[in-house]
Every structure is written in C-alpha cells, then in structure tokens.
Motif scaffolding. Structure first.
Motif, PDB file in Angstrom:
ATOM      1  N   UNK A 114       0.833  -1.207   0.000  1.00  0.00           N
ATOM      2  CA  UNK A 114       0.000   0.000   0.000  1.00  0.00           C
ATOM      3  C   UNK A 114       0.867   1.256   0.000  1.00  0.00           C
ATOM      4  N   UNK A 115       1.922   1.258   0.785  1.00  0.00           N
ATOM      5  CA  UNK A 115       2.817   2.418   0.852  1.00  0.00           C
ATOM      6  C   UNK A 115       3.448   2.711  -0.509  1.00  0.00           C
ATOM      7  N   UNK A 116       3.849   1.672  -1.208  1.00  0.00           N
ATOM      8  CA  UNK A 116       4.469   1.856  -2.520  1.00  0.00           C
ATOM      9  C   UNK A 116       3.490   2.434  -3.540  1.00  0.00           C
ATOM     10  N   UNK A 117       2.203   2.167  -3.322  1.00  0.00           N
ATOM     11  CA  UNK A 117       1.182   2.682  -4.239  1.00  0.00           C
ATOM     12  C   UNK A 117       0.570   3.993  -3.756  1.00  0.00           C
ATOM     13  N   UNK A 118       1.066   4.510  -2.623  1.00  0.00           N
ATOM     14  CA  UNK A 118       0.543   5.759  -2.088  1.00  0.00           C
ATOM     15  C   UNK A 118      -0.829   5.636  -1.477  1.00  0.00           C
ATOM     16  N   UNK A 119      -1.166   4.450  -0.983  1.00  0.00           N
ATOM     17  CA  UNK A 119      -2.479   4.190  -0.386  1.00  0.00           C
ATOM     18  C   UNK A 119      -2.361   4.219   1.130  1.00  0.00           C
ATOM     19  N   UNK A 160     -10.926   2.268  -2.713  1.00  0.00           N
ATOM     20  CA  UNK A 160     -11.874   1.293  -3.270  1.00  0.00           C
ATOM     21  C   UNK A 160     -11.298  -0.110  -3.108  1.00  0.00           C
ATOM     22  N   UNK A 161     -12.064  -0.993  -2.477  1.00  0.00           N
ATOM     23  CA  UNK A 161     -11.595  -2.366  -2.289  1.00  0.00           C
ATOM     24  C   UNK A 161     -11.517  -3.140  -3.601  1.00  0.00           C
ATOM     25  N   UNK A 162     -12.051  -2.561  -4.663  1.00  0.00           N
ATOM     26  CA  UNK A 162     -11.921  -3.206  -5.967  1.00  0.00           C
ATOM     27  C   UNK A 162     -10.521  -3.080  -6.522  1.00  0.00           C
ATOM     28  N   UNK A 163      -9.779  -2.089  -6.038  1.00  0.00           N
ATOM     29  CA  UNK A 163      -8.417  -1.874  -6.541  1.00  0.00           C
ATOM     30  C   UNK A 163      -7.335  -2.271  -5.550  1.00  0.00           C
ATOM     31  N   UNK A 164      -7.689  -2.305  -4.245  1.00  0.00           N
ATOM     32  CA  UNK A 164      -6.713  -2.709  -3.233  1.00  0.00           C
ATOM     33  C   UNK A 164      -7.462  -3.290  -2.025  1.00  0.00           C
ATOM     34  N   UNK A 165      -6.904  -4.325  -1.397  1.00  0.00           N
ATOM     35  CA  UNK A 165      -7.606  -5.008  -0.301  1.00  0.00           C
ATOM     36  C   UNK A 165      -7.869  -4.125   0.920  1.00  0.00           C
ATOM     37  N   UNK A 166      -9.087  -4.248   1.444  1.00  0.00           N
ATOM     38  CA  UNK A 166      -9.437  -3.594   2.700  1.00  0.00           C
ATOM     39  C   UNK A 166      -9.525  -4.662   3.803  1.00  0.00           C
ATOM     40  N   UNK A 167      -9.056  -4.344   4.992  1.00  0.00           N
ATOM     41  CA  UNK A 167      -9.086  -5.339   6.073  1.00  0.00           C
ATOM     42  C   UNK A 167     -10.503  -5.744   6.472  1.00  0.00           C
ATOM     43  N   UNK A 168     -10.656  -7.010   6.809  1.00  0.00           N
ATOM     44  CA  UNK A 168     -11.883  -7.541   7.395  1.00  0.00           C
ATOM     45  C   UNK A 168     -11.518  -8.028   8.790  1.00  0.00           C
ATOM     46  N   UNK A 169     -12.178  -7.496   9.822  1.00  0.00           N
ATOM     47  CA  UNK A 169     -11.862  -7.884  11.181  1.00  0.00           C
ATOM     48  C   UNK A 169     -12.762  -9.020  11.653  1.00  0.00           C
ATOM     49  N   UNK A 170     -12.378  -9.629  12.761  1.00  0.00           N
ATOM     50  CA  UNK A 170     -13.175 -10.734  13.295  1.00  0.00           C
ATOM     51  C   UNK A 170     -14.584 -10.282  13.682  1.00  0.00           C
TER      52      UNK A 170
END
Length: 234
Positions: A42-47, A55-65
């Motif tokens: 994410x850091x390398x992509x500036x996210x 957008x989770x379509x372009x990069x993963x978003x965390x899912x918690x328990x």
C-alpha cells in the motif's frame, strides 16, 4: 484483529488475498506476515492502508473478526422471527473455503459424520443423515454446531427409538428400545416414542410408531398390527 480482506467484491483469507494481489500485478514482498506485506504494498502505491477510504476493488481492505457473519437461511425456525447466523464467513477464493476466523476448512462429509456420531453417541446411519442435513443448513464445521442443532436434525429422519436409564447397584447405563413412561424422551432426538417413525423391513414403507401396520416391522420399538390396534407399547 484482521482475519481477511475484502478485495475485488470478494472476502478472502490472507493467503488468497496475497495470491489475488500478485495475479493483479501488485508487487507484494515475500517473507513477511500478511498484514505487514499488504501495508508495504500500500505504501508503494501511495495508499493509506489505515484510512480505508480507497476502493476495495483496486486494493484489499481489512476484514476484522467482528465484521464476519454468515446468515443461515436454511435452518428451520424453531420460533417465528428468529434469525440464524454464525459469526464467521468463508474465504471466496477458488478451491479455498477456509473460515476466516477459524483459519481452517470444514471437515468433509465423512469427517463431520464421525464427529456427530462420536460426540452425540449416535448410530452411524443416523449420524450420516444428520451431518448431511447440517451441511445443507450451512453448519458444516463442529465449531458452529450445537446439541439443539443435532437433535433438531435427528427429528427429520426415521430412526430407532432409544431411551437411556441408569439401573442396578452399582449403577450402569442401559439403552432401551421402548419407553418406561409417557413422554419418555428419545436419547437421539428428545421426542417421545409416539412421535417416531420406523422403516418396515418387509415393505420398505415409513410407519408411524403408534400406527397400525399389516407387516411385522423388523425394527426395535415398532408395533405389530395387533399391538397397535390394542394400544400396546412393546
């Protein structure tokens, strides 16, 4: 705690997330724990990974328990308005199916049958039927299965009536095929004898326990025609 990631309209386990990212052309460092590796990407992509405004379509978003839940629409309702759900969900990755919180797959049909049989001391054939029904309900892992679920499923299948009593001195457990008293519950399904059905080995038909039947049904606990007419329970 992060147990998975939402990516490309799917909720994935960490392993499948990393595979999906690499398949999409995202460079993910190897040799790191999944969260550290995804943060680095994410850091390398500036996210801003912590902000989660992307957008989770372009990069993963965390899912918690705490976000995991699977609604069970096939479980028969015991009472009106009851909503059935388990606090976990499966990875959507191809050929994966791991539970995100448990971090493991459900056992195969044979494994679940053995667990049901050994845990609740059931006959093999009934345990197999129950395990199949539980899987249909979405309860495919022992972690999510309660005794009430097992007894409820048992009521859907013809089976021998059995009741358990402690007898003798010193006491020992005895399994009996006929009730000792009215409403004596079955050890397998907790219903009284009168609510049971048996399979006649002569004609293959399903016969209510207290119904008249022209054949001698060769199943322990079932009445002959004459006994049923006379109202005898033996």
């Amino acid at each position: 705690m992060i147990v998975g990631y939402s990516y490309g309209a799917e909720n994935l386990c960490p392993s499948c997330t990393l595979k999906a990212m690499r398949a999409s052309g995202i460079t993910v460092p190897k040799g790191k724990a999944h969260e550290a590796a995804i943060r680095s990407a994410a850091e390398k992509l500036g996210i801003d990974f912590d902000e989660c405004s992307y957008d989770s379509g372009s990069f993963p978003k965390p899912v918690t328990d705490q976000q995991c839940e699977t609604e069970l629409s096939e479980v028969p309702d015991g009472e009106p308005g009851i909503r059935h759900a388990i606090s976990d969900e499966r990875c959507s990755g191809a050929k994966c199916g791991k539970w995100l919180k448990l971090g493991e797959k459900s056992p195969a049909q044979g494994g679940l049958t053995r667990w049901v049989r050994d845990t609740y001391e059931l006959p093999q054939a009934l345990a197999r039927d129950i395990a199949g029904e539980l899987r249909e309900w979405g309860l495919s892992h022992p972690e999510f299965i309660s005794e009430d679920n097992v007894r409820q499923a048992a009521r859907l299948f013809p089976h021998d009536y059995a009741t358990v009593h402690a007898t003798g001195n010193p006491q020992h457990i005895e399994l009996r095929r006929t009730p000792d008293y009215d409403e004596d519950p079955c050890f397998y399904c907790e219903l009284p004898w009168e609510k049971h059905e048996f399979v006649c080995e002569t004609c293959g038909g399903t016969v209510p326990a207290d119904a008249a039947h022209t054949h001698q049904a060769k199943v322990a606990g079932q009445l002959t025609f004459r006994e049923a007419k006379a109202g005898v329970k033996s």
